[in-house]
Design an enzyme around this catalytic site. Structure first.
Site, PDB file in Angstrom:
ATOM      1  N   HIS A 210       8.965 -71.106   9.361  1.00 34.91           N
ATOM      2  CA  HIS A 210       8.924 -72.698   9.462  1.00 34.91           C
ATOM      3  C   HIS A 210       8.613 -73.261   8.360  1.00 34.91           C
ATOM      4  CE1 HIS A 210       7.733 -76.557  11.355  1.00 34.91           C
ATOM      5  NE2 HIS A 210       8.314 -76.042  12.237  1.00 34.91           N
TER       6      HIS A 210
ATOM      7  N   ASP B  16      11.193 -71.579  19.146  1.00 36.47           N
ATOM      8  CA  ASP B  16      12.742 -71.146  19.602  1.00 36.47           C
ATOM      9  C   ASP B  16      12.806 -69.747  19.974  1.00 36.47           C
ATOM     10  OD1 ASP B  16      13.894 -73.866  19.450  1.00 36.47           O
ATOM     11  OD2 ASP B  16      13.908 -73.587  17.099  1.00 36.47           O
TER      12      ASP B  16
HETATM   13  C1  LIG Z   1      12.858 -72.801   9.849  1.00 37.47           C
HETATM   14  C2  LIG Z   1      13.313 -72.560   8.468  1.00 37.47           C
HETATM   15  C3  LIG Z   1      14.650 -73.221   8.201  1.00 37.47           C
HETATM   16  C4  LIG Z   1      12.342 -72.858   7.441  1.00 37.47           C
HETATM   17  O1  LIG Z   1      12.986 -72.504   6.146  1.00 37.47           O
HETATM   18  P1  LIG Z   1      12.307 -73.104   4.762  1.00 37.47           P
HETATM   19  O2  LIG Z   1      10.949 -73.749   4.754  1.00 37.47           O
HETATM   20  O3  LIG Z   1      13.025 -73.598   4.029  1.00 37.47           O
HETATM   21  O4  LIG Z   1      12.017 -71.657   4.332  1.00 37.47           O
HETATM   22  P2  LIG Z   1      12.556 -71.028   2.910  1.00 37.47           P
HETATM   23  O5  LIG Z   1      13.955 -70.788   3.001  1.00 37.47           O
HETATM   24  O6  LIG Z   1      11.616 -71.561   1.912  1.00 37.47           O
HETATM   25  O7  LIG Z   1      11.846 -69.420   3.150  1.00 37.47           O
HETATM   26  C5  LIG Z   1      10.937 -68.733   2.462  1.00 37.47           C
HETATM   27  C6  LIG Z   1      11.371 -67.302   2.258  1.00 37.47           C
HETATM   28  O8  LIG Z   1      11.202 -66.648   3.777  1.00 37.47           O
HETATM   29  C7  LIG Z   1      12.703 -66.110   4.035  1.00 37.47           C
HETATM   30  N1  LIG Z   1      12.774 -66.607   5.466  1.00 37.47           N
HETATM   31  C8  LIG Z   1      12.583 -67.690   5.936  1.00 37.47           C
HETATM   32  N2  LIG Z   1      12.867 -67.697   7.234  1.00 37.47           N
HETATM   33  C9  LIG Z   1      13.644 -66.236   7.597  1.00 37.47           C
HETATM   34  C10 LIG Z   1      13.662 -65.754   8.889  1.00 37.47           C
HETATM   35  N3  LIG Z   1      13.921 -66.414  10.031  1.00 37.47           N
HETATM   36  N4  LIG Z   1      14.112 -64.567   8.738  1.00 37.47           N
HETATM   37  C11 LIG Z   1      14.110 -63.926   7.287  1.00 37.47           C
HETATM   38  N5  LIG Z   1      13.789 -64.558   6.365  1.00 37.47           N
HETATM   39  C12 LIG Z   1      13.305 -65.725   6.274  1.00 37.47           C
HETATM   40  C13 LIG Z   1      13.532 -66.996   3.177  1.00 37.47           C
HETATM   41  O9  LIG Z   1      14.745 -66.094   3.002  1.00 37.47           O
HETATM   42  C14 LIG Z   1      12.899 -66.995   1.861  1.00 37.47           C
HETATM   43  O10 LIG Z   1      12.797 -65.419   1.293  1.00 37.47           O
HETATM   44  P3  LIG Z   1      12.747 -65.842  -0.143  1.00 37.47           P
HETATM   45  O11 LIG Z   1      11.329 -66.212  -0.794  1.00 37.47           O
HETATM   46  O12 LIG Z   1      13.118 -64.126  -0.596  1.00 37.47           O
HETATM   47  O13 LIG Z   1      13.976 -66.645  -0.791  1.00 37.47           O
HETATM   48  C15 LIG Z   1      13.695 -71.020   8.225  1.00 37.47           C
HETATM   49  O14 LIG Z   1      12.335 -70.233   8.295  1.00 37.47           O
HETATM   50  C16 LIG Z   1      14.529 -70.303   9.207  1.00 37.47           C
HETATM   51  O15 LIG Z   1      16.057 -70.512   8.932  1.00 37.47           O
HETATM   52  N6  LIG Z   1      14.279 -69.950  10.121  1.00 37.47           N
HETATM   53  C17 LIG Z   1      15.159 -69.346  11.234  1.00 37.47           C
HETATM   54  C18 LIG Z   1      15.876 -70.445  12.069  1.00 37.47           C
HETATM   55  C19 LIG Z   1      14.812 -71.171  13.093  1.00 37.47           C
HETATM   56  O16 LIG Z   1      14.080 -70.299  13.723  1.00 37.47           O
HETATM   57  N7  LIG Z   1      14.737 -72.351  13.121  1.00 37.47           N
HETATM   58  C20 LIG Z   1      13.729 -73.132  14.207  1.00 37.47           C
HETATM   59  C21 LIG Z   1      12.564 -73.535  13.159  1.00 37.47           C
HETATM   60  S1  LIG Z   1      11.428 -74.309  14.393  1.00 37.47           S
END
Ligand SMILES: CC(C)(COP(=O)(O)OP(=O)(O)OC[C@H]1O[C@@H](n2cnc3c(N)ncnc32)[C@H](O)[C@@H]1OP(=O)(O)O)[C@@H](O)C(=O)NCCC(=O)NCCS
Length: 430
Positions: A304, A361
Site C-alpha cells: 500500500h 483486498d
Molecule cells: C498498492 C500499490 C499499487 C502501492 O504501490 P506503491 O506505493 O507505488 O509501491 P511501490 O511501487 O513504491 O513499491 C515499493 C516496492 O515494493 C514492491 N511491491 C509493492 N507492492 C508489491 C506487491 N504486492 N508484491 C510484490 N512487490 C511489491 C515494488 O515492486 C517496489 O519494489 P522495489 O523497491 O524493489 O522497486 C502496490 O503495493 C501494488 O501494486 N500492490 C498490489 C495491488 C494491490 O493489492 N492493490 C490494492 C491496494 S489497496
C-alpha cells in the site's frame, strides 16, 4: 492547526515557508506561494509527497496501521455493527445523524431506488458480457442528464447525495443482471439498503431472494470498511474532476473508472484469481511467492502507498472471514491457501524489507465469494462502498471557498527548439 516555518535557499535568495501541523500530528510544508516567490515549482510524480488539500473526512496513520472516519477508529464501526447508511451520513455530513435525520435520509434512499424509466434504454444498448464497471460508470454519468443535479444549498445536495447512493446499488444490480442476460429486478420499499441490494442481485422473476441476516451483516461490514480512505486514486480523481465545476454524478463516474484498475479496486479480483491459480497449479504458496518475485510480478492484495504496517481493514476482515464461512456453512478452500500465502509473505525478507502487508483486498474477495457475488462484480461492490467517501470529498471541496481548478505543473523534457519540416522532405524516424 499549529504553524512553524522552514527556510529554503534558492539562487542565494532565502524564503520562509510555513510548516502546518494538523490535529493528529501530520506536518506539511505549505508551498502554495513557492512559484510566486521564486519562479520554481516542485516535482513529485504520483504525488507521494504531496498533500493535495485540507480534509476532515478520514485519516490514516500508515506506520501504525490506523484509520479514522471523522475521528472515530474504523474498529469501532466493526465492533458496533454500524450500518453502512449511518457511516455514509457521518462521512458526508461530518456528524452522527439524529434519528430524525436518519429517517429522512432512509426515506430518500427508498424513494430514489428505482431508475428513471428511460435509463432502461441505456442498459439494453450494452453488448452482452459488458463489464459491469463500464456499465456502472456510464450509467452514473447518464444520471447527470436524467436526474440533473443542481446543487445550490445543503438541501439540494442531500437530495442529490441520497439519489446517487440509492441508485448506484440499483445500477450495480441491474448491470449484473444485464451482463447475465436476466431482466433487472425492481427494488423493494420494505427492505433496508444492503438487503435491498441483495434482493435486486439475487431475486429472479419466479423466485424472490429471502434476505439472510448473516450475509447482510457481512456485506454491510464490507461496505463500511470501503467507505473512505483519504486521498486515494479514485477520490483524488473525483476531486480533480469536481474542481473544474463538473457535477457530482459526472465526478463520481470518473471515480468509478479510476477505481477499476488493478493497482486500486481491481486488486480484489486479482487477489481471488491469484488464490485460484495457486490452487490449480499445485504449487505451494512459498513456491508461488518465489516464482512471482523472480518474475518481478506483484502479489495481489499486498502493499500500500500509505500503510507500512497492517491495513486495519484487512485485519478486521481477516478476523471475521473464518467465522463467517462457518456460520454460513460455506467452507472455501481458498481461505486456507490465503492464510498460508499470508504467512509466507509476512516471513519473506523481500516483503519484510519493503514493509508490505496484506491490504483490504486480500480477504475481501473470499467474503464476497461466500455471499455469492460473482468475480466480475467485486470491484463494483468496492465502488458502492466508496460512494459515500467520493460524495463527502466532492462536497468538502465544493464548500471550500479557496478551491481552485486542479492544475498541476510539469517538468517539460521535450525538445525546446524543433522546426517544422514540409511533408515531402520528412524522413522516417529510426
Ligand atoms: C498498492 C500499490 C499499487 C502501492 O504501490 P506503491 O506505493 O507505488 O509501491 P511501490 O511501487 O513504491 O513499491 C515499493 C516496492 O515494493 C514492491 N511491491 C509493492 N507492492 C508489491 C506487491 N504486492 N508484491 C510484490 N512487490 C511489491 C515494488 O515492486 C517496489 O519494489 P522495489 O523497491 O524493489 O522497486 C502496490 O503495493 C501494488 O501494486 N500492490 C498490489 C495491488 C494491490 O493489492 N492493490 C490494492 C491496494 S489497496
Amino acid at each position: 492547526m499549529t504553524q512553524d516555518t522552514c527556510t529554503l535557499t534558492i539562487d542565494g535568495h532565502r524564503i520562509e515557508l510555513p510548516i502546518l501541523t494538523g490535529p493528529t500530528g501530520d506536518r506539511v510544508i505549505d508551498i502554495s506561494t513557492l512559484r510566486e516567490q521564486t519562479g520554481v515549482t516542485t516535482l513529485d510524480p504520483s504525488f507521494a509527497n504531496t498533500a493535495s488539500c485540507r480534509s476532515a473526512i478520514s485519516w490514516i496513520d500508515g506506520d501504525k496501521g490506523r484509520l479514522l472516519y471523522r475521528g472515530i477508529p474504523i474498529e469501532t464501526f466493526a465492533e458496533n455493527k454500524v450500518s453502512f447508511v449511518e457511516t455514509a451520513m457521518l462521512l458526508i455530513s461530518g456528524h452522527l445523524p439524529t434519528q430524525a435525520e436518519r429517517d429522512r435520509f432512509a426515506e430518500l434512499l427508498t424513494e430514489y431506488s428505482p431508475l428513471h424509466r428511460n435509463m432502461d434504454l441505456h442498459f439494453n444498448a450494452f453488448p452482452p458480457n459488458s463489464h459491469p464497471m463500464a456499465i456502472m460508470s456510464s450509467m452514473i454519468n447518464a444520471m447527470s442528464t436524467h436526474d440533473r443535479p443542481r446543487i445550490t444549498d445543503d438541501a439540494s445536495f442531500a437530495d442529490a447525495a441520497a439519489k446517487l447512493m440509492s441508485k448506484v446499488r440499483t445500477i450495480a444490480a441491474a448491470s449484473y443482471k444485464a451482463s447475465i442476460g436476466e431482466p433487472a429486478v425492481y427494488p423493494r420499499y420494505d427492505l433496508k439498503y444492503v438487503e435491498n441490494f441483495m434482493h435486486m442481485m439475487f431475486s429472479v422473476p419466479y423466485r424472490l431472494y429471502e434476505p439472510d441476516d448473516i450475509a447482510a451483516r457481512a456485506l454491510n461490514l464490507f461496505l463500511v470498511l470501503h467507505a473512505d480512505h483519504g486521498q486515494n486514486c479514485s477520490t483524488s480523481t473525483v476531486r480533480v474532476v469536481g474542481s473544474s465545476g463538473a457535477n457530482l454524478f459526472a465526478s463520481c463516474s470518473a471515480g468509478v473508472c479510476a477505481l477499476w484498475g488493478d493497482r486500486h479496486g481491481g486488486a480484489n479480483v486479482n487477489a481471488v484469481r491469484q488464490l485460484e491459480r495457486i490452487a490449480a497449479s499445485g504449487l505451494t504458496p512459498s513456491q508461488y511467492v518465489a516464482r512471482v518475485k523472480d518474475g518481478k510480478d506483484r502479489i495481489a492484495g499486498f502493499g500500500h502507498r500509505v500503510y507500512r504496517n497492517w491495513d486495519p481493514r484487512a485485519r478486521i476482515l481477516r478476523g471475521v472471514v473464518g467465522p463467517l464461512l462457518d456460520s454460513m456453512n460455506r467452507p472455501d478452500p481458498l481461505l486456507e491457501i490465503a492464510r498460508e500465502l499470508e504467512a509466507t509473505v509476512l516471513s519473506d525478507d523481500y516483503f519484510i524489507e519493503r514493509r508490505l502487508y496484506p491490504n483490504v483486498d486480500f480477504y475481501s474477495g473470499i467474503i464476497l465469494r461466500a455471499l455469492g457475488i460473482p468475480l466480475n462484480m467485486f470491484t463494483v461492490m468496492f465502488a458502492i462502498g466508496r460512494m459515500p467517501g467520493w460524495i463527502a470529498h466532492w462536497k468538502e471541496q465544493f464548500d471550500d471557498p479557496t478551491t481552485r481548478i486542479a492544475r498541476p505543473r510539469q517538468l517539460y523534457v521535450g525538445r525546446p527548439d524543433a522546426t517544422w519540416v514540409p511533408r515531402e522532405l520528412r524522413r522516417a524516424q529510426a
